[in-house]
Design a protein around this motif. Sequence first.
Motif, PDB file in Angstrom:
ATOM      1  N   LEU A  22     -12.165  28.771  14.121  1.00  0.00           N
ATOM      2  CA  LEU A  22     -11.350  29.487  12.713  1.00  0.00           C
ATOM      3  C   LEU A  22     -10.887  28.249  11.795  1.00  0.00           C
ATOM      4  CD1 LEU A  22      -9.277  32.267  14.434  1.00  0.00           C
ATOM      5  CD2 LEU A  22     -11.217  32.519  12.769  1.00  0.00           C
ATOM      6  N   GLN A  26     -12.295  29.110   8.321  1.00  0.00           N
ATOM      7  CA  GLN A  26     -10.956  29.341   7.403  1.00  0.00           C
ATOM      8  C   GLN A  26     -10.766  28.541   6.350  1.00  0.00           C
ATOM      9  OE1 GLN A  26     -11.796  32.704   7.823  1.00  0.00           O
ATOM     10  NE2 GLN A  26      -9.705  33.483   7.506  1.00  0.00           N
ATOM     11  N   ILE A  29      -9.649  29.333   2.871  1.00  0.00           N
ATOM     12  CA  ILE A  29      -8.457  30.128   2.726  1.00  0.00           C
ATOM     13  C   ILE A  29      -7.144  29.321   2.895  1.00  0.00           C
ATOM     14  CG2 ILE A  29      -7.333  31.985   3.699  1.00  0.00           C
ATOM     15  CD1 ILE A  29      -9.849  33.602   3.746  1.00  0.00           C
ATOM     16  N   LEU A  30      -7.191  28.533   4.045  1.00  0.00           N
ATOM     17  CA  LEU A  30      -5.911  27.880   4.676  1.00  0.00           C
ATOM     18  C   LEU A  30      -5.422  27.018   3.611  1.00  0.00           C
ATOM     19  CD1 LEU A  30      -6.873  27.048   8.480  1.00  0.00           C
ATOM     20  CD2 LEU A  30      -4.972  28.437   7.546  1.00  0.00           C
ATOM     21  N   ALA A  32      -6.035  27.094   0.395  1.00  0.00           N
ATOM     22  CA  ALA A  32      -5.206  27.729  -0.649  1.00  0.00           C
ATOM     23  C   ALA A  32      -3.814  28.380  -0.408  1.00  0.00           C
ATOM     24  CB  ALA A  32      -6.140  29.090  -1.112  1.00  0.00           C
ATOM     25  N   ARG A  33      -3.774  28.941   0.853  1.00  0.00           N
ATOM     26  CA  ARG A  33      -2.529  29.623   1.251  1.00  0.00           C
ATOM     27  C   ARG A  33      -1.219  28.288   1.546  1.00  0.00           C
ATOM     28  NH1 ARG A  33      -2.095  34.649   2.151  1.00  0.00           N
ATOM     29  NH2 ARG A  33      -4.004  36.013   2.922  1.00  0.00           N
ATOM     30  N   ALA A 137      -1.206  38.717  18.570  1.00  0.00           N
ATOM     31  CA  ALA A 137      -1.370  38.435  17.049  1.00  0.00           C
ATOM     32  C   ALA A 137      -0.301  39.289  16.495  1.00  0.00           C
ATOM     33  CB  ALA A 137      -2.816  39.239  16.786  1.00  0.00           C
ATOM     34  N   PRO A 139       3.010  39.318  14.717  1.00  0.00           N
ATOM     35  CA  PRO A 139       3.758  38.182  14.466  1.00  0.00           C
ATOM     36  C   PRO A 139       5.317  38.864  14.591  1.00  0.00           C
ATOM     37  CG  PRO A 139       3.319  39.943  12.338  1.00  0.00           C
ATOM     38  CD  PRO A 139       2.517  40.145  13.612  1.00  0.00           C
ATOM     39  N   LYS A 142       7.924  35.701  14.052  1.00  0.00           N
ATOM     40  CA  LYS A 142       8.292  35.233  12.762  1.00  0.00           C
ATOM     41  C   LYS A 142       9.233  36.444  12.058  1.00  0.00           C
ATOM     42  CE  LYS A 142       5.243  33.338   9.774  1.00  0.00           C
ATOM     43  NZ  LYS A 142       6.297  32.138   8.586  1.00  0.00           N
ATOM     44  N   SER A 310      -5.323  33.936  16.269  1.00  0.00           N
ATOM     45  CA  SER A 310      -4.821  34.393  14.857  1.00  0.00           C
ATOM     46  C   SER A 310      -3.410  33.758  14.989  1.00  0.00           C
ATOM     47  CB  SER A 310      -5.132  35.765  14.676  1.00  0.00           C
ATOM     48  OG  SER A 310      -4.147  36.370  13.726  1.00  0.00           O
ATOM     49  N   LEU A 313      -3.004  30.086  14.650  1.00  0.00           N
ATOM     50  CA  LEU A 313      -3.489  29.593  13.254  1.00  0.00           C
ATOM     51  C   LEU A 313      -2.416  29.701  12.191  1.00  0.00           C
ATOM     52  CD1 LEU A 313      -6.362  28.327  13.506  1.00  0.00           C
ATOM     53  CD2 LEU A 313      -7.020  30.041  11.475  1.00  0.00           C
ATOM     54  N   ALA A 314      -1.716  30.958  12.329  1.00  0.00           N
ATOM     55  CA  ALA A 314      -0.550  31.196  11.470  1.00  0.00           C
ATOM     56  C   ALA A 314       0.463  30.094  11.663  1.00  0.00           C
ATOM     57  CB  ALA A 314      -0.141  32.471  11.712  1.00  0.00           C
ATOM     58  N   ALA A 317      -0.737  27.009  10.170  1.00  0.00           N
ATOM     59  CA  ALA A 317      -0.494  27.199   8.658  1.00  0.00           C
ATOM     60  C   ALA A 317       1.037  26.971   8.128  1.00  0.00           C
ATOM     61  CB  ALA A 317      -0.747  28.587   8.153  1.00  0.00           C
ATOM     62  N   ARG A 321       2.210  24.069   5.467  1.00  0.00           N
ATOM     63  CA  ARG A 321       2.880  24.386   4.541  1.00  0.00           C
ATOM     64  C   ARG A 321       4.409  23.734   4.603  1.00  0.00           C
ATOM     65  NH1 ARG A 321       4.864  29.447   3.261  1.00  0.00           N
ATOM     66  NH2 ARG A 321       4.977  29.984   5.509  1.00  0.00           N
ATOM     67  N   VAL A 323       6.893  24.121   6.366  1.00  0.00           N
ATOM     68  CA  VAL A 323       7.788  25.113   6.948  1.00  0.00           C
ATOM     69  C   VAL A 323       8.583  24.518   8.333  1.00  0.00           C
ATOM     70  CG1 VAL A 323       8.578  27.394   7.635  1.00  0.00           C
ATOM     71  CG2 VAL A 323       7.135  26.976   5.513  1.00  0.00           C
TER      72      VAL A 323
END
Lengths: 440, 440
Positions: A22, A26, A29-30, A32-33, A137, A139, A142, A310, A313-314, A317, A321, A323
């Motif tokens: 992934l 991905q 996309i990763l 961009a995000r 998966a 969330p 979070k 999934s 990966l979040a 991410a 970012r 965080v």
Amino acid sequence: MVAPLKVGIAGLGTVGAEVVRLIEQQNSILAARCGRGVKVVAVTARSKTKKRGVDLRGIDWMKDPLAVAQHPEVECFVELMGGVGDPALSSIEAALGAGKSVVTANKALIAKHGLKLAASAEKNGGALNYEAAVAGAIPIIKTIREGLAGTDINRVYGILNGTCNYILTRMELEGLSFEECLKDAQRLGYAEAEPSFDVDGHDTAQKLAILASLAFGTKVAQSAVSVEGISSIAAEDLRAAAELGYRVKLLGVAMRTATGIEQRVHPTMVPLSSSIAQVMGVTNAVTVDGAGIAPITLVGPGAGGAATASAVLADIADVARNVRALPFGRPVEKLKTTTKAPMERHEGGYYIRLMARDLAGTAARIATRLAEQKISLESIVQRHPNGGIEPVGKSTKSSPVPVILITYATTEDAMRRALQAVQSDKVISGKPQVIRIEKN
Amino acid sequence: MVAPLKVGIAGLGTVGAEVVRLIEQQNSILAARCGRGVKVVAVTARSKTKKRGVDLRGIDWMKDPLAVAQHPEVECFVELMGGVGDPALSSIEAALGAGKSVVTANKALIAKHGLKLAASAEKNGGALNYEAAVAGAIPIIKTIREGLAGTDINRVYGILNGTCNYILTRMELEGLSFEECLKDAQRLGYAEAEPSFDVDGHDTAQKLAILASLAFGTKVAQSAVSVEGISSIAAEDLRAAAELGYRVKLLGVAMRTATGIEQRVHPTMVPLSSSIAQVMGVTNAVTVDGAGIAPITLVGPGAGGAATASAVLADIADVARNVRALPFGRPVEKLKTTTKAPMERHEGGYYIRLMARDLAGTAARIATRLAEQKISLESIVQRHPNGGIEPVGKSTKSSPVPVILITYATTEDAMRRALQAVQSDKVISGKPQVIRIEKN
């Protein structure tokens, strides 16, 4: 352009291989995000030669997990091996100690060593993300930690074990016994050869302890969870539940009470009309009750390679970012100690199934014994030979007949005392089946 | 200790007053979760003297929203006035332009001016958070933007308007007409005096356009959404749906197709066993289908002061924690333009209810016309006078009888052509009722 986040992965089973795939697939996309891409620079696994269907060229193969964690380029260490001891623990400790971030799907490790690891993450500036450890998966970490950051939570409960929910679903839909369904689940790979960790409720308890910590600011403590599994549930209970407007689920429930945080895992009757009752098969679901607002329920896949990947990966991410959420939502030193709430103090309604010897006399006796404990009955019904139900007193049979009681809210203590008295009265045969009711 | 985040609030209606109250009440939790507290330093509203049940002492009362946004101490401007033009727009622009962060619950404004505002937030370094704009307290923005950051999304759909779901629920449960339920909803405050924005689907379309942007990286475009409302739905459709194993919901659906992103709002038949079918009353729900994983569904309160305030507070908490997510999940300049997908190209199953003049002949004619368009029937049933259903052909009545068809997946174009042909054949009376089917 910011340089990509450099990731090292220990463990290349179904989940690990899917994460590698992934990240490759991905990446735009990763990027961009997150404002930057993600790049796997180091991996390790038990076998270097096993076919995994992913391209590992250009990635350093390390001799062990610790070497991945210590790889000079790795900024984010992803632990997907499992196990509560080494090498998972020591490699995560090494990564966090070096100020790196860690992503893991290892609920057992978080339940056992989470506080120590979170303290290290907070001290050294790395993230410790473990969304995949609870409910796949979905969330939910979070959501509690961030999405409900300003909401006072009164209760969090859910279906956190797909194996149990699969077994209960098939028992209900096909009228099968627990043993038959367990065997089938094992054959299909939904249950382990040694199933007790799942079916006795311990897996749910680990996940619940983590959710309770996030929701209530308490220290994760699996030992504070009262646990009962599903092996005592009979197909007859599921049938009776359906007729009475309920469904039986293995729930993990953590809630605020006058005497502290109550954490419990047990088969539970939930109203058929509730969101959680609709959750069938291996699906997971978690409901959060916030003060003053209607419940929020999240439903989705709780396990499987792609679902777990999934969530991993979040988490990656979020690291990319930049965080850095506090691992348990609050600083570890502010988390409060929680103790096991005695189940005797639990308050709620009960489903009771028992075998009455002599129906007319038994009903009167039971009513008296319950009244002595100030327990009110919502209904008392007798099971028909054909499986239906009818009001008590309509039968003239003299052999033991199954009777089902639904009580209004009472304390567990009172309910147990009443049942003990009924047993001493010798008007029933065998031990009564008791299932707690959880209303919305 | 880090200084608290200084917040200015424009609009002190139900939501605004609840936000002020929660910031006060939840301050120690917010401080623990975010590493700093939150402090309201400036407010404004239409009336300064209105009783709101919250203590505004020590907070600067400003003459207008712009003054709140420009207040020298305000770091985070919270817009809770509503309206797509000024003063909401100009005050948000002023705050973002000054590098401040903005939190808003204003879906209409985000749907119309979101791209321009996001570009300003990205350029000047502030956050633009709007979790409360879609599905109230359900953290769906955060879930798509962060929780599924690495997941390829194929479809996002949901019940995004509580008014419509309330009306459909009561129509089904009580067998009432649309008009009766609408009147009741207005009397109870669930529907506006001018209800068309809700019942004609435009409110859902605005929210869907925002979700589609987040899920697919497209520019928010309400004009790209095909919209149909619920006013044509009859109690009879809801009854027939239930008998056939479906329930009718007003869904917003955005999905990837071979020709682009399809965005549509219309009454939809969903399987009774789906999570989304269980969502009754004013509750909202959103389902996200990620590639390779089972759907994730979030259910919860979509409106109301406390629910909206919960989402606003979570957005403020993210600002306090110094999280700056890209407003639409990707840089605005990377968002792709999306155009309205012609509904003729939509593919799916259909529920068709029509009045057959002469049953035996009509059934044959309909079957022929559908076959000409290569449409297969899953079922064709005739409504009993008593409301039940039975296979076609069992009745000998000669007055028009209602017939219900369920088709397998076909294109909308083919379905429309077939129905036109049936109408030209003059074997039915009136116009057929058509409802699209959405399977899990």
